[in-house]
Design a protein around this motif. Structure first.
Motif, PDB file in Angstrom:
ATOM      1  N   PRO A  85       1.642  -4.282   1.439  1.00 34.57           N
ATOM      2  CA  PRO A  85       2.671  -3.442   2.158  1.00 34.57           C
ATOM      3  C   PRO A  85       1.984  -2.557   3.213  1.00 34.57           C
ATOM      4  N   LEU A  86       0.736  -2.212   2.893  1.00 30.87           N
ATOM      5  CA  LEU A  86       0.095  -1.303   3.934  1.00 30.87           C
ATOM      6  C   LEU A  86      -0.175  -2.152   5.048  1.00 30.87           C
ATOM      7  N   LYS A  87      -0.444  -3.313   5.016  1.00 33.01           N
ATOM      8  CA  LYS A  87      -1.050  -4.191   6.408  1.00 33.01           C
ATOM      9  C   LYS A  87       0.386  -4.078   7.229  1.00 33.01           C
ATOM     10  N   VAL A  88       1.630  -4.677   6.737  1.00 33.31           N
ATOM     11  CA  VAL A  88       2.680  -4.840   7.637  1.00 33.31           C
ATOM     12  C   VAL A  88       3.189  -3.506   8.137  1.00 33.31           C
ATOM     13  N   ILE A  89       3.260  -2.397   7.316  1.00 32.26           N
ATOM     14  CA  ILE A  89       3.495  -1.232   7.823  1.00 32.26           C
ATOM     15  C   ILE A  89       2.612  -0.685   8.892  1.00 32.26           C
ATOM     16  N   ASP A  90       1.362  -0.595   8.751  1.00 37.56           N
ATOM     17  CA  ASP A  90       0.363  -0.013   9.516  1.00 37.56           C
ATOM     18  C   ASP A  90       0.295  -1.043  10.850  1.00 37.56           C
ATOM     19  N   ALA A  91       0.523  -2.436  10.727  1.00 37.50           N
ATOM     20  CA  ALA A  91       0.460  -3.389  11.851  1.00 37.50           C
ATOM     21  C   ALA A  91       1.606  -2.996  12.980  1.00 37.50           C
TER      22      ALA A  91
END
Length: 335
Positions: A85-91
């Protein structure tokens, strides 16, 4: 509509001292007996998921990559250090920032973490993971609560969950005499809800209510706000909520000292706004427009990914408390 993301990439190995400790703990041990060879598989041994020094380096490497990506508004600079989840939110955040500020982040302030506390569980098998809880110079007085994980000893540690919690809000963790915590399996019994069911339970609750979650800003208040949004004159708002439970979106849980668990879990959400005939959807802000495809005429559909951290009490009949929630827009479509 659930999408699994988060490619995993390799990274250089740990230091000689930590590498030796990990090899001693996790490589296959072979002992010769009179009846032949007995093989003990490392992936079946219950061992600490990381050394303390390795955990500290993982946080330092993530912070350095995060700062580079934030300064340049370039998601490629920290993509290898995030997953789930952090990856897609941050990207998505970085993509929107780049669209609006191609030259970089004009308001960049380097993230600085201090008073970092590591909670490292003992467990068998992969993925390995640990939790870091730190004071930060962003987010006010809230502490940054992060989960790092990897799927192989040759892989780089990646941050998968990030929430902000009030100081003192975290429960005490169960630890052994050496300071190692206890990982709680997704299908664990003896809790108000098995950790693996929380994502579906939470999305079911957002749709239909119920008594499985304690009242609070991320539960009852969120439902009340949705109901207000849905009844606005001239604008219909619909919500679709889906669980996220696979791969890097899988829940992880730590045993608390009172026998319960602290659970990190993900969820997937859609919000569709439809204007009445002759009206238009309220103009979205610049970051939403940057992530929107199509022309916004009468409808705007927004896709979000969220990660939550919750206290799951011991015993049946208890109510799960969602301590913190971070939700990020990942895409939008106008019609």
């Amino acid at each position: 509509m659930t999408r699994e993301r988060g490619p995993r990439t390799g990274r250089p190995g740990p230091s000689r001292r930590d590498r030796g400790a990990l090899l001693a703990a996790s490589l296959t041990a072979v002992s010769l007996t009179a009846s032949g060879c007995v093989v003990v598989h490392g992936e079946r041994e219950v061992i600490p998921t990381s050394t303390r020094g390795e955990a500290a380096r993982a946080v330092e490497e993530f912070t350095a990559a995060y700062n580079k990506a934030d300064a340049a508004y370039d998601a490629s600079l920290d993509a290898a250090y995030t997953a789930g989840p952090l990856k897609v939110i941050d990207a998505a955040r970085l993509k929107a920032g780049h669209v609006n500020h191609p030259g970089g982040n004009p308001q960049h302030t380097p993230l600085a973490l201090s008073d970092v506390r590591y909670t490292i569980p003992k467990k068998a098998g992969w993925p390995r993971w640990f939790v870091a809880d730190a004071r930060a110079n962003k987010g006010g007085s809230a502490r940054w609560l992060m989960v790092f994980q990897r799927h192989d000893v040759a892989e780089r540690w990646q941050a998968t969950y990030l929430t902000l919690v009030a100081p003192g809000a975290l429960p005490e963790f169960e630890k052994d005499g050496d300071g190692w915590a206890e990982a709680v399996p997704a299908d664990a019994s003896g809790l108000a809800a098995a950790p693996g069911t929380l994502s579906k339970g939470y999305t079911d609750y957002l749709r239909g209510g119920g008594s499985s979650f304690a009242d609070g800003g991320n539960t009852s208040a969120l439902r009340e706000q949705r109901q207000k949004n849905a009844s606005r004159p001239g604008l219909a708002t619909q919500y679709v909520d889906e669980p996220l439970t696979d791969g890097d979106y899988a829940p992880v849980a730590l045993r608390t000292a009172d026998g319960g668990a602290l659970v990190f879990f993900s969820s997937h959400h859609f919000v569709k706004q439809t204007a009445a005939q002759g009206a238009s959807v309220p103009a979205p802000n610049a970051n939403v427009r940057a992530l929107t495809t199509g022309e916004i005429k009468q409808t705007l559909t927004m896709e979000f990914v969220a990660n939550q951290v919750a206290v799951d009490p011991a015993g049946a009949g208890g109510r799960v408390s969602v301590l913190a929630r971070v939700e990020g827009l990942t895409s939008a479509k106008g019609e």
